[in-house]
Design a protein around this motif. Structure first.
Motif, PDB file in Angstrom:
ATOM      1  N   SER A   3       0.853  -1.181   0.000  1.00 16.24           N
ATOM      2  CA  SER A   3       0.000   0.000   0.000  1.00 16.24           C
ATOM      3  C   SER A   3       0.892   1.235   0.000  1.00 16.24           C
ATOM      4  CB  SER A   3      -0.938   0.003   1.212  1.00 16.24           C
ATOM      5  OG  SER A   3      -0.190   0.038   2.402  1.00 16.24           O
ATOM      6  N   TYR A   4       0.350   2.303  -0.512  1.00 19.77           N
ATOM      7  CA  TYR A   4       1.089   3.556  -0.638  1.00 19.77           C
ATOM      8  C   TYR A   4       0.262   4.668  -0.030  1.00 19.77           C
ATOM      9  CZ  TYR A   4       3.710   0.873  -4.059  1.00 19.77           C
ATOM     10  OH  TYR A   4       4.469  -0.083  -4.672  1.00 19.77           O
ATOM     11  N   THR A   5       0.922   5.614   0.594  1.00 20.92           N
ATOM     12  CA  THR A   5       0.238   6.787   1.120  1.00 20.92           C
ATOM     13  C   THR A   5       1.031   8.035   0.773  1.00 20.92           C
ATOM     14  OG1 THR A   5       1.351   6.648   3.255  1.00 20.92           O
ATOM     15  CG2 THR A   5      -0.771   5.533   3.066  1.00 20.92           C
ATOM     16  N   ILE A   6       0.328   9.094   0.571  1.00 20.22           N
ATOM     17  CA  ILE A   6       0.923  10.395   0.302  1.00 20.22           C
ATOM     18  C   ILE A   6      -0.064  11.426   0.824  1.00 20.22           C
ATOM     19  CG2 ILE A   6      -0.046  10.566  -2.026  1.00 20.22           C
ATOM     20  CD1 ILE A   6       2.627  11.944  -2.845  1.00 20.22           C
ATOM     21  N   ASP A  11      -1.777  25.253  -0.329  1.00 22.08           N
ATOM     22  CA  ASP A  11      -1.075  26.390   0.273  1.00 22.08           C
ATOM     23  C   ASP A  11      -1.959  27.627   0.214  1.00 22.08           C
ATOM     24  OD1 ASP A  11       1.235  25.285   1.174  1.00 22.08           O
ATOM     25  OD2 ASP A  11       2.472  25.956  -0.494  1.00 22.08           O
ATOM     26  N   ASP A  12      -2.430  27.908  -0.993  1.00 19.29           N
ATOM     27  CA  ASP A  12      -3.299  29.062  -1.235  1.00 19.29           C
ATOM     28  C   ASP A  12      -3.898  28.895  -2.624  1.00 19.29           C
ATOM     29  OD1 ASP A  12      -1.326  29.851  -3.117  1.00 19.29           O
ATOM     30  OD2 ASP A  12      -0.335  31.162  -1.669  1.00 19.29           O
ATOM     31  N   GLU A  13      -4.528  29.943  -3.161  1.00 17.30           N
ATOM     32  CA  GLU A  13      -5.160  29.829  -4.478  1.00 17.30           C
ATOM     33  C   GLU A  13      -4.159  29.612  -5.612  1.00 17.30           C
ATOM     34  OE1 GLU A  13      -4.182  34.099  -3.822  1.00 17.30           O
ATOM     35  OE2 GLU A  13      -5.179  32.608  -2.601  1.00 17.30           O
ATOM     36  N   ASN A  14      -2.872  29.735  -5.320  1.00 16.24           N
ATOM     37  CA  ASN A  14      -1.849  29.574  -6.350  1.00 16.24           C
ATOM     38  C   ASN A  14      -1.245  28.180  -6.424  1.00 16.24           C
ATOM     39  OD1 ASN A  14      -1.879  32.300  -7.315  1.00 16.24           O
ATOM     40  ND2 ASN A  14      -0.970  32.852  -5.355  1.00 16.24           N
ATOM     41  N   GLY A  15      -1.496  27.351  -5.429  1.00 19.68           N
ATOM     42  CA  GLY A  15      -0.906  26.034  -5.514  1.00 19.68           C
ATOM     43  C   GLY A  15      -0.989  25.227  -4.245  1.00 19.68           C
ATOM     44  N   SER A  16      -0.467  24.021  -4.351  1.00 16.87           N
ATOM     45  CA  SER A  16      -0.501  23.052  -3.265  1.00 16.87           C
ATOM     46  C   SER A  16       0.823  22.319  -3.214  1.00 16.87           C
ATOM     47  CB  SER A  16      -1.642  22.057  -3.502  1.00 16.87           C
ATOM     48  OG  SER A  16      -2.878  22.731  -3.629  1.00 16.87           O
ATOM     49  N   LEU A  17       1.011  21.540  -2.162  1.00 16.29           N
ATOM     50  CA  LEU A  17       2.206  20.724  -1.998  1.00 16.29           C
ATOM     51  C   LEU A  17       1.797  19.287  -1.701  1.00 16.29           C
ATOM     52  CD1 LEU A  17       4.361  23.018   0.324  1.00 16.29           C
ATOM     53  CD2 LEU A  17       4.681  22.631  -2.129  1.00 16.29           C
ATOM     54  N   ALA A  18       2.531  18.342  -2.238  1.00 18.82           N
ATOM     55  CA  ALA A  18       2.344  16.926  -1.924  1.00 18.82           C
ATOM     56  C   ALA A  18       3.664  16.414  -1.386  1.00 18.82           C
ATOM     57  CB  ALA A  18       1.942  16.149  -3.169  1.00 18.82           C
ATOM     58  N   GLY A  19       3.585  15.507  -0.431  1.00 20.78           N
ATOM     59  CA  GLY A  19       4.826  15.003   0.122  1.00 20.78           C
ATOM     60  C   GLY A  19       4.715  13.609   0.685  1.00 20.78           C
ATOM     61  N   VAL A  20       5.861  12.963   0.703  1.00 23.71           N
ATOM     62  CA  VAL A  20       6.021  11.662   1.333  1.00 23.71           C
ATOM     63  C   VAL A  20       7.503  11.521   1.694  1.00 23.71           C
ATOM     64  CG1 VAL A  20       6.369  10.408  -0.841  1.00 23.71           C
ATOM     65  CG2 VAL A  20       5.501   9.196   1.151  1.00 23.71           C
ATOM     66  N   ARG A  21       7.776  10.944   2.845  1.00 25.94           N
ATOM     67  CA  ARG A  21       9.139  10.857   3.375  1.00 25.94           C
ATOM     68  C   ARG A  21       9.744  12.254   3.379  1.00 25.94           C
ATOM     69  NH1 ARG A  21       8.184   6.774   0.091  1.00 25.94           N
ATOM     70  NH2 ARG A  21       9.417   7.558  -1.629  1.00 25.94           N
ATOM     71  N   GLU A  22      10.874  12.459   2.722  1.00 24.39           N
ATOM     72  CA  GLU A  22      11.504  13.783   2.680  1.00 24.39           C
ATOM     73  C   GLU A  22      11.290  14.498   1.350  1.00 24.39           C
ATOM     74  OE1 GLU A  22      15.556  13.688   4.081  1.00 24.39           O
ATOM     75  OE2 GLU A  22      15.048  12.120   5.527  1.00 24.39           O
ATOM     76  N   ALA A  23      10.456  13.918   0.500  1.00 20.12           N
ATOM     77  CA  ALA A  23      10.206  14.494  -0.823  1.00 20.12           C
ATOM     78  C   ALA A  23       8.972  15.386  -0.794  1.00 20.12           C
ATOM     79  CB  ALA A  23      10.010  13.381  -1.849  1.00 20.12           C
ATOM     80  N   VAL A  24       9.070  16.529  -1.461  1.00 20.01           N
ATOM     81  CA  VAL A  24       7.952  17.453  -1.575  1.00 20.01           C
ATOM     82  C   VAL A  24       7.849  17.880  -3.041  1.00 20.01           C
ATOM     83  CG1 VAL A  24       7.001  19.683  -0.880  1.00 20.01           C
ATOM     84  CG2 VAL A  24       8.256  18.298   0.773  1.00 20.01           C
ATOM     85  N   VAL A  25       6.630  17.877  -3.556  1.00 18.16           N
ATOM     86  CA  VAL A  25       6.379  18.279  -4.933  1.00 18.16           C
ATOM     87  C   VAL A  25       5.371  19.423  -4.915  1.00 18.16           C
ATOM     88  CG1 VAL A  25       5.469  17.536  -7.179  1.00 18.16           C
ATOM     89  CG2 VAL A  25       6.777  15.934  -5.779  1.00 18.16           C
ATOM     90  N   THR A  26       5.689  20.487  -5.647  1.00 16.98           N
ATOM     91  CA  THR A  26       4.754  21.597  -5.800  1.00 16.98           C
ATOM     92  C   THR A  26       3.741  21.231  -6.872  1.00 16.98           C
ATOM     93  OG1 THR A  26       6.486  23.172  -5.211  1.00 16.98           O
ATOM     94  CG2 THR A  26       4.547  24.058  -6.322  1.00 16.98           C
TER      95      THR A  26
END
Length: 133
Positions: A3-6, A11-26
């Protein structure tokens, strides 16, 4: 069974962040669009590209397949109503001196054992080719 989780957050109307472990993607979740982030379709295509490259990394040692680099180019066709992808096409370019037969064997392995490619192939037309770089 794996199984996988993320997790992702706005953040605001301009974007969001996704992350797992030490990785973050805008994430480009802005209605206006962002040049510095991937939108949802681009993230899906990036996931497929990563799956294919990882598939090559996994298959090459088993096949004793020599290569020095891989590039994946992908494109998707989207319909508007209802909004969905109807086709994804790709081109795998492998820097190798292996024979055409072995290159096709690698392609077969990538398609047969890819988690993302198998998932997508069940819901959208997925077609592509492999060639020497």
């Amino acid at each position: 069974m794996r199984s996988y989780t993320i997790s992702a957050r706005r953040d605001d109307e301009n974007g969001s962040l996704a992350g797992v472990r030490e990785a973050v993607v805008t994430l480009d979740t802005s209605l206006a669009g962002r040049r510095d982030a991937l939108n949802p379709v681009e993230l899906l295509l990036a996931s497929l590209a990563a799956c294919m490259i990882k598939g090559i990394e996994r298959s090459a040692p088993m096949l004793k397949f020599g290569f020095s680099g891989v590039t994946v180019s992908l494109s998707a066709e989207r319909q508007d109503a209802p909004p969905k992808l109807t086709a994804i096409s790709y081109e795998l370019i492998v820097d190798t001196t292996e024979s055409d037969r072995r290159l096709e064997l690698l392609h077969t392995n990538v398609r047969k054992y890819g988690t993302i490619s198998n998932t997508l192939a069940d819901s959208v037309s997925l077609s592509g080719s492999i060639r020497r770089g």
